[in-house]
Design a protein around this motif. Structure first.
Motif, PDB file in Angstrom:
ATOM      1  N   PHE A  57       0.830  -1.201   0.000  1.00  0.00           N
ATOM      2  CA  PHE A  57       0.000   0.000   0.000  1.00  0.00           C
ATOM      3  C   PHE A  57       0.867   1.256   0.000  1.00  0.00           C
ATOM      4  O   PHE A  57       0.682   2.164  -0.817  1.00  0.00           O
ATOM      5  CB  PHE A  57      -0.934  -0.014   1.206  1.00  0.00           C
ATOM      6  N   LEU A  58       1.826   1.322   0.917  1.00  0.00           N
ATOM      7  CA  LEU A  58       2.682   2.507   1.008  1.00  0.00           C
ATOM      8  C   LEU A  58       3.548   2.676  -0.238  1.00  0.00           C
ATOM      9  O   LEU A  58       3.758   3.803  -0.704  1.00  0.00           O
ATOM     10  CB  LEU A  58       3.535   2.441   2.271  1.00  0.00           C
ATOM     11  N   GLN A  59       4.024   1.585  -0.802  1.00  0.00           N
ATOM     12  CA  GLN A  59       4.803   1.667  -2.037  1.00  0.00           C
ATOM     13  C   GLN A  59       3.949   2.177  -3.193  1.00  0.00           C
ATOM     14  O   GLN A  59       4.426   2.967  -4.014  1.00  0.00           O
ATOM     15  CB  GLN A  59       5.410   0.303  -2.393  1.00  0.00           C
ATOM     16  N   SER A  60       2.679   1.770  -3.248  1.00  0.00           N
ATOM     17  CA  SER A  60       1.810   2.235  -4.333  1.00  0.00           C
ATOM     18  C   SER A  60       1.526   3.728  -4.198  1.00  0.00           C
ATOM     19  O   SER A  60       1.461   4.443  -5.197  1.00  0.00           O
ATOM     20  CB  SER A  60       0.505   1.435  -4.375  1.00  0.00           C
ATOM     21  N   ILE A  61       1.376   4.219  -2.972  1.00  0.00           N
ATOM     22  CA  ILE A  61       1.200   5.659  -2.755  1.00  0.00           C
ATOM     23  C   ILE A  61       2.473   6.394  -3.170  1.00  0.00           C
ATOM     24  O   ILE A  61       2.431   7.382  -3.916  1.00  0.00           O
ATOM     25  CB  ILE A  61       0.877   5.963  -1.275  1.00  0.00           C
ATOM     26  N   HIS A  62       3.614   5.909  -2.698  1.00  0.00           N
ATOM     27  CA  HIS A  62       4.892   6.553  -3.012  1.00  0.00           C
ATOM     28  C   HIS A  62       5.124   6.644  -4.516  1.00  0.00           C
ATOM     29  O   HIS A  62       5.593   7.656  -5.027  1.00  0.00           O
ATOM     30  CB  HIS A  62       6.035   5.788  -2.337  1.00  0.00           C
ATOM     31  N   LYS A  63       4.769   5.592  -5.221  1.00  0.00           N
ATOM     32  CA  LYS A  63       4.959   5.535  -6.678  1.00  0.00           C
ATOM     33  C   LYS A  63       4.179   6.649  -7.384  1.00  0.00           C
ATOM     34  O   LYS A  63       4.634   7.193  -8.386  1.00  0.00           O
ATOM     35  CB  LYS A  63       4.506   4.166  -7.190  1.00  0.00           C
ATOM     36  N   GLU A  64       3.008   7.010  -6.859  1.00  0.00           N
ATOM     37  CA  GLU A  64       2.157   8.002  -7.507  1.00  0.00           C
ATOM     38  C   GLU A  64       2.430   9.445  -7.071  1.00  0.00           C
ATOM     39  O   GLU A  64       2.027  10.387  -7.744  1.00  0.00           O
ATOM     40  CB  GLU A  64       0.684   7.676  -7.256  1.00  0.00           C
ATOM     41  N   LEU A  65       3.108   9.619  -5.946  1.00  0.00           N
ATOM     42  CA  LEU A  65       3.369  10.978  -5.465  1.00  0.00           C
ATOM     43  C   LEU A  65       4.419  11.679  -6.321  1.00  0.00           C
ATOM     44  O   LEU A  65       5.381  11.059  -6.772  1.00  0.00           O
ATOM     45  CB  LEU A  65       3.837  10.951  -4.011  1.00  0.00           C
ATOM     46  N   GLN A  66       4.207  12.951  -6.499  1.00  0.00           N
ATOM     47  CA  GLN A  66       5.192  13.803  -7.162  1.00  0.00           C
ATOM     48  C   GLN A  66       6.074  14.414  -6.074  1.00  0.00           C
ATOM     49  O   GLN A  66       5.670  14.495  -4.912  1.00  0.00           O
ATOM     50  CB  GLN A  66       4.483  14.903  -7.967  1.00  0.00           C
ATOM     51  N   PRO A  67       7.287  14.894  -6.413  1.00  0.00           N
ATOM     52  CA  PRO A  67       8.182  15.434  -5.371  1.00  0.00           C
ATOM     53  C   PRO A  67       7.569  16.553  -4.525  1.00  0.00           C
ATOM     54  O   PRO A  67       7.862  16.666  -3.342  1.00  0.00           O
ATOM     55  CB  PRO A  67       9.378  15.953  -6.173  1.00  0.00           C
ATOM     56  N   GLN A  68       6.682  17.341  -5.088  1.00  0.00           N
ATOM     57  CA  GLN A  68       6.094  18.466  -4.359  1.00  0.00           C
ATOM     58  C   GLN A  68       4.858  18.066  -3.538  1.00  0.00           C
ATOM     59  O   GLN A  68       4.338  18.853  -2.757  1.00  0.00           O
ATOM     60  CB  GLN A  68       5.735  19.610  -5.321  1.00  0.00           C
ATOM     61  N   ASP A  69       4.379  16.837  -3.694  1.00  0.00           N
ATOM     62  CA  ASP A  69       3.186  16.372  -2.984  1.00  0.00           C
ATOM     63  C   ASP A  69       3.495  16.070  -1.518  1.00  0.00           C
ATOM     64  O   ASP A  69       4.650  15.856  -1.141  1.00  0.00           O
ATOM     65  CB  ASP A  69       2.631  15.107  -3.642  1.00  0.00           C
ATOM     66  N   LYS A  70       2.452  16.035  -0.724  1.00  0.00           N
ATOM     67  CA  LYS A  70       2.553  15.681   0.695  1.00  0.00           C
ATOM     68  C   LYS A  70       1.636  14.498   0.973  1.00  0.00           C
ATOM     69  O   LYS A  70       0.590  14.352   0.361  1.00  0.00           O
ATOM     70  CB  LYS A  70       2.125  16.854   1.587  1.00  0.00           C
ATOM     71  N   PHE A  71       2.046  13.668   1.924  1.00  0.00           N
ATOM     72  CA  PHE A  71       1.272  12.487   2.312  1.00  0.00           C
ATOM     73  C   PHE A  71       1.063  12.530   3.819  1.00  0.00           C
ATOM     74  O   PHE A  71       2.011  12.623   4.589  1.00  0.00           O
ATOM     75  CB  PHE A  71       2.029  11.219   1.906  1.00  0.00           C
ATOM     76  N   PHE A  72      -0.197  12.498   4.239  1.00  0.00           N
ATOM     77  CA  PHE A  72      -0.560  12.550   5.652  1.00  0.00           C
ATOM     78  C   PHE A  72      -1.246  11.245   6.000  1.00  0.00           C
ATOM     79  O   PHE A  72      -2.251  10.885   5.394  1.00  0.00           O
ATOM     80  CB  PHE A  72      -1.505  13.738   5.895  1.00  0.00           C
ATOM     81  N   ILE A  73      -0.678  10.531   6.956  1.00  0.00           N
ATOM     82  CA  ILE A  73      -1.236   9.246   7.358  1.00  0.00           C
ATOM     83  C   ILE A  73      -1.431   9.244   8.867  1.00  0.00           C
ATOM     84  O   ILE A  73      -0.611   9.805   9.598  1.00  0.00           O
ATOM     85  CB  ILE A  73      -0.324   8.076   6.908  1.00  0.00           C
ATOM     86  N   THR A  74      -2.531   8.678   9.312  1.00  0.00           N
ATOM     87  CA  THR A  74      -2.773   8.594  10.743  1.00  0.00           C
ATOM     88  C   THR A  74      -2.374   7.215  11.256  1.00  0.00           C
ATOM     89  O   THR A  74      -2.483   6.224  10.553  1.00  0.00           O
ATOM     90  CB  THR A  74      -4.258   8.850  11.073  1.00  0.00           C
ATOM     91  N   PHE A  75      -1.872   7.201  12.463  1.00  0.00           N
ATOM     92  CA  PHE A  75      -1.489   5.962  13.132  1.00  0.00           C
ATOM     93  C   PHE A  75      -2.210   5.896  14.468  1.00  0.00           C
ATOM     94  O   PHE A  75      -2.524   6.914  15.062  1.00  0.00           O
ATOM     95  CB  PHE A  75       0.027   5.905  13.385  1.00  0.00           C
TER      96      PHE A  75
END
Length: 90
Positions: free
Chosen positions: A34-52
């Motif tokens: 899941f995290l690899q698939s998100i990383h693959k689609e993100l552009q360098p300027q994008d941000k990813f917010f995940i809750t734990f």
């Protein structure tokens, strides 16, 4: 699929939110995919917010993320983002 659509229809950076089920509920291999698939689609300027969440009893987590509870939580979070951060979620 959603990230691919966003990147073909807008020029500005994206903020990707993962507010859904606790990633701790995933099998380790599924969480990694899941995290690899998100990383693959993100552009360098994008941000990813995940809750734990803290590691808890399975039944406690299941009940906390039961669809009606998690839906209300997510809708409230989006409303607050709109109000406090000038978001544009419908």
């Amino acid at each position: 699929m959603g990230l691919k659509y966003v990147h073909t229809h807008q020029e500005r950076p994206s903020l990707v939110l993962f507010l859904g089920p606790n990633i701790g509920m995933f099998r380790r291999s599924d969480a990694l995919l899941f995290l690899q698939s998100i990383h693959k689609e993100l552009q360098p300027q994008d941000k990813f917010f995940i809750t734990f969440d803290l590691r808890k009893n399975f039944q406690t987590i299941y009940e906390a993320y039961e669809p009606s509870v998690s839906n209300n939580f997510c809708m409230n979070m989006l409303a607050r983002i709109n109000l406090e951060l000038a978001g544009e979620f419908d």
